[in-house]
Design a protein around this motif. Structure first.
Motif, PDB file in Angstrom:
ATOM      1  N   ALA A  76       0.856  -1.194   0.000  1.00 54.42           N
ATOM      2  CA  ALA A  76       0.000   0.000   0.000  1.00 54.42           C
ATOM      3  C   ALA A  76       0.887   1.236   0.000  1.00 54.42           C
ATOM      4  CB  ALA A  76      -0.900  -0.018   1.242  1.00 54.42           C
ATOM      5  N   LYS A  79       0.839   4.635   2.071  1.00 52.04           N
ATOM      6  CA  LYS A  79      -0.123   4.507   3.180  1.00 52.04           C
ATOM      7  C   LYS A  79       0.597   4.157   4.473  1.00 52.04           C
ATOM      8  CE  LYS A  79      -3.547   5.000   0.289  1.00 52.04           C
ATOM      9  NZ  LYS A  79      -4.146   6.330   0.159  1.00 52.04           N
ATOM     10  N   THR A  81       1.846   2.190   7.815  1.00 51.29           N
ATOM     11  CA  THR A  81       2.168   0.782   8.099  1.00 51.29           C
ATOM     12  C   THR A  81       1.746   0.474   9.533  1.00 51.29           C
ATOM     13  OG1 THR A  81       4.034   0.836   6.573  1.00 51.29           O
ATOM     14  CG2 THR A  81       4.001  -0.935   8.221  1.00 51.29           C
ATOM     15  N   PRO A 143      -5.980  -1.622   2.554  1.00 48.74           N
ATOM     16  CA  PRO A 143      -5.953  -0.158   2.535  1.00 48.74           C
ATOM     17  C   PRO A 143      -4.659   0.419   3.131  1.00 48.74           C
ATOM     18  CG  PRO A 143      -7.903  -0.990   3.682  1.00 48.74           C
ATOM     19  CD  PRO A 143      -7.007  -2.141   3.468  1.00 48.74           C
ATOM     20  N   VAL A 144      -3.994  -0.374   3.993  1.00 51.61           N
ATOM     21  CA  VAL A 144      -2.764   0.057   4.640  1.00 51.61           C
ATOM     22  C   VAL A 144      -1.758  -1.080   4.546  1.00 51.61           C
ATOM     23  CG1 VAL A 144      -3.822   1.706   6.241  1.00 51.61           C
ATOM     24  CG2 VAL A 144      -3.687  -0.712   6.870  1.00 51.61           C
ATOM     25  N   ASN A 145      -0.499  -0.780   4.873  1.00 51.45           N
ATOM     26  CA  ASN A 145       0.506  -1.834   4.955  1.00 51.45           C
ATOM     27  C   ASN A 145       0.370  -2.515   6.316  1.00 51.45           C
ATOM     28  OD1 ASN A 145       2.038  -1.171   2.441  1.00 51.45           O
ATOM     29  ND2 ASN A 145       2.228   0.801   3.515  1.00 51.45           N
ATOM     30  N   TRP A 450      -8.953   0.017   9.192  1.00 51.60           N
ATOM     31  CA  TRP A 450      -7.944   0.127   8.134  1.00 51.60           C
ATOM     32  C   TRP A 450      -8.371   1.192   7.114  1.00 51.60           C
ATOM     33  CZ3 TRP A 450      -5.407  -1.677  11.494  1.00 51.60           C
ATOM     34  CH2 TRP A 450      -5.223  -3.021  11.852  1.00 51.60           C
ATOM     35  N   ASN A 451      -9.670   1.216   6.833  1.00 56.41           N
ATOM     36  CA  ASN A 451     -10.158   2.241   5.904  1.00 56.41           C
ATOM     37  C   ASN A 451      -9.941   3.644   6.461  1.00 56.41           C
ATOM     38  OD1 ASN A 451     -10.908   0.704   3.694  1.00 56.41           O
ATOM     39  ND2 ASN A 451     -12.988   0.341   4.466  1.00 56.41           N
ATOM     40  N   GLN A 454      -6.141   4.791   6.334  1.00 60.44           N
ATOM     41  CA  GLN A 454      -5.434   5.008   5.071  1.00 60.44           C
ATOM     42  C   GLN A 454      -5.339   6.497   4.705  1.00 60.44           C
ATOM     43  OE1 GLN A 454      -7.383   3.420   1.563  1.00 60.44           O
ATOM     44  NE2 GLN A 454      -9.387   3.561   2.550  1.00 60.44           N
ATOM     45  N   THR A 455      -6.175   7.296   5.371  1.00 62.51           N
ATOM     46  CA  THR A 455      -6.133   8.724   5.077  1.00 62.51           C
ATOM     47  C   THR A 455      -5.206   9.498   6.010  1.00 62.51           C
ATOM     48  OG1 THR A 455      -7.964   9.186   6.563  1.00 62.51           O
ATOM     49  CG2 THR A 455      -8.531   8.661   4.269  1.00 62.51           C
TER      50      THR A 455
END
Lengths: 459, 459
Positions: A76, A79, A81, A143-145, A450-451, A454-455
């Motif tokens: 990702a 993004k 971790t 969405p993320v590592n 996780w969603n 990611q921001t």
């Protein structure tokens, strides 16, 4: 339209539960040497599961004790971790005769899964594995590592993990650590735990005469090891629940104004709790509420003790030996090493006449707090609220996960504790269980988190 | 010239030891229900031995518990009648792993017979049987009339014996009672025990929550059952060994001037004793000598206690249960029933908050004293001095034989305690043994005593 993670999770619920049951059947009891192979088997099972999910670099990694399971997915780009920590080892099961079903033969009764470790911590880490699975199966990506670090020694104080983390600092580098090994006060009251109590433990052995003596012949003539032990143990507390060890409370931090406000929102129905626990009254350190006493105040507890004849009926013996095991729950800024020194000093000063006392130290773990207003904490709050549809509360946990402070010290990362267990689920006791409802909602909350993450941008 | 009893005893020593070993092999443990048959077997063995000796009316007599063995020889017209009391039951053996040989496979090591019960009380009652045998084999008659009453419940407080004695008052009528179930301070220091401490016992059960709790989740919130127990137990004594139960000492009689003088002659080498027992120092009720503390002062001792997790390592559990077993040694004129009421009152007044306490009563036995100048006491002194060739000392025993006071109450007879056990012989503990030297000298002393008694007249 591609399937959502919610749909995927619902469709595969039965299969996921079956897989969880396989995990729960392995008696990975870390504190007892005879289960060493089972602990390893649980690690191997977990590694295989992670590989099936699509995680990469899955490995059962050696330590000086039970192994650590690692895996990652690092595609990702740009993004954050996340390092997910949990443990696959479990508590011993005794007293076995109080379990209604075999602790290692999982059963569902009244919408709860019954098995040792289902709440603490296998059910919770399994949800993380399935959340990863849900994204990779529906979206082909996370969405993320994510890196996972699942150890096998949490229930014995994670003795080898700090050294492991130090040794693999680069491998474990991340932006935050997420841990699901705590709980929420009630089923529909999601909580973010932003702090944990620390831990230290010791055993006191009292020795009187060379052997047990006839209480008629010698009673009155020499010190009774059991009497000496109770005198010593009784010196640790006053009658209002306060610990009398000199210096014990010196470094305890008081709550911030913001925390006091957040705590006031944690309404505990004390009468309901009293009935549920079956005690004549709740009791603890005078001047503090139940919630404060079980989260932000330190404690000193006897976990077990024994002396002399404990079988059927009477035996007129004067015991020559007695022992007690004790642990402290610590709060910031208490230092477990320092507290152990204070305890030993107290024991020394209060050893009764006529006996010798030896002390053996056990585990040590530092207390921990992440600031309440950290973006990762607030993002977790939003994830919970999305799924549970009620405001989340912020609490400091009563229990200890010793490695958290080690992560803070060594990796210097914020820790987010998002737990799904309930206090009534008998962690560390017979008939441990986990509510199916939280299994479902927990999976969705993790995915939502996780969603949310990611921001965020971590410096 | 006919054989003397001394010659007979010496000639038959090996055979007598073999017979004693057969007696010792029977595991007649009265406190454990699984040995019920063995207790009966020991009674039957004893009855058969008495018959072989030439005693008459030998019988294994029913009680509501373990049976009583009776036999008599009543052909010494005009001579006193002696009732010999002893017990054929023995203490449990745990902890078994501390025994160097099987407790029920007698062995001779260093001129000592090792077996459970050899000192308390089988070796001693066996000597009485062989003393009778010696007279009947060499002289064809006994110098006095003899009745034997050997019970099987002394180690559990003789619960059914008072009723038995009441029911068979006429059968057991005599001029005095002789009991060999006590000891002498050292191998070459014969002692007449003219008093015994009484006994009462109870178990305290403390209950906190319905089940053990996670000490992180609940620690500080509710009372810990182990902590509550130690607070309660610690309230029983001050730090100088004095019992703090209100009214405990109210009825304790002080020593007479004559007794004080006799006690001063009982020289106890405290440093030697301290080393032998392996304690850093001797300890007990302030203001009283070691001898006084272990014989004429009452005590309150914890015999055993247990709570929570006592296995390998650590378990962070908050125990929901705890128990302790306690016994008191009592002195004239303390009443065991009254003392138990005082103990229960104290427990009630000192029960910590947040738990419930239940109390179960165990045995009760009255303390006892025969006046020092009684002719039967003085005659026993002469018998000892004849055999041991040193002045006898007069002492009050630390232990309890509950039935003694019952004999006093029901049969109204003076009791003569002539014991041959030593305090180092591990009565009630692992590696119980009996010195062969006292086996030989004891036999001769008993025979000498019957000879002394035949000239006395009892009103």
């Amino acid at each position: 339209m591609p399937q959502t993670y919610q749909q995927y999770l619902q469709e595969h619920r039965e299969q996921h539960l079956k897989e969880l049951f396989d995990f729960l059947k392995i008696p990975s009891i870390s504190s007892l040497s005879e289960y060493k192979e089972d602990v390893r088997n649980a690690a191997e099972w977990l590694k295989a599961e992670l590989e099936k999910t699509g995680m990469e670099h899955a490995e059962v990694m050696k330590t000086k004790g039970h192994p650590v399971v690692y895996a990652d997915w690092l595609h990702a780009d740009g993004k954050p971790t996340v390092l997910i920590y949990g443990h696959y080892d479990v508590q011993p099961v005794d007293p076995l005769n109080l379990w209604e079903s075999d602790p290692f033969q999982p059963e569902i009764r009244d919408d709860k899964i019954y098995a040792r470790g289902v709440s603490d911590d296998k059910g919770q880490i399994f949800m993380h594995v399935k959340a990863i699975d849900a994204f990779l199966q529906t979206d082909g990506k996370l969405p993320v590592n994510i890196k996972v670090l699942f150890e096998g020694e949490e229930e014995i104080g994670s003795p080898h993990l700090p050294a492991f983390v130090e040794e693999h600092k680069d491998l474990l580098a991340a932006d935050l650590i997420v841990i699901s090994d705590t709980g929420m006060p009630e089923k529909d009251k999601p909580t973010i735990c932003y702090g944990l109590r620390g831990l230290c433990g010791l055993q006191i052995n009292v020795k009187g005469a060379t052997s047990d003596l006839h209480s008629g012949e010698y009673g009155g003539g020499v010190q009774n090891a059991a009497t000496a032990l109770v005198e010593l143990l009784a010196s640790f507390h006053d009658r209002d629940g306060k610990v009398l060890v000199e210096g014990f409370y010196d470094k305890v931090e008081e709550l911030t104004a913001e925390e006091k406000e957040a705590f006031a929102k944690l309404q505990v129905d004390e009468e309901k709790l009293r009935k549920q626990l079956g005690v004549p009254e709740l009791f603890g350190e005078k001047g503090y509420s139940y919630t404060e006493r079980t989260s932000v105040r330190p404690t000193l507890e006897i976990n077990g003790m024994q002396s002399g004849f404990t079988g059927e009926g009477l035996k007129t013996v004067l015991p020559s030996e007695a022992f007690a095991k004790m642990t402290c729950r610590l709060v910031p800024k208490q230092d477990p090493y320092e507290i152990l020194e204070l305890l030993k000093k107290h024991i020394h000063a209060h050893t009764p006449k006529g006996v010798t006392v030896t002390v053996t130290e056990f585990d040590k773990g530092y207390p921990y707090v992440t600031p309440l207003d950290h973006p990762a904490i607030q993002a977790a709050g939003r994830a919970y609220e999305k799924v549970y549809q009620v405001p989340v509360t912020y609490t400091r946990g009563g229990g200890s996960i010793p490695i958290v402070a080690a992560f803070d010290n060594i990796l210097k990362l914020p820790v987010v504790l998002m737990g799904f267990a309930l206090p009534t689920e008998n962690a560390h006791a017979p008939n441990e269980h986990f509510h199916l409802e939280n299994f479902g909602k927990g999976l969705e909350t993790i995915c939502a988190y996780w969603n949310e993450l990611q921001t965020l941008i971590f410096s």
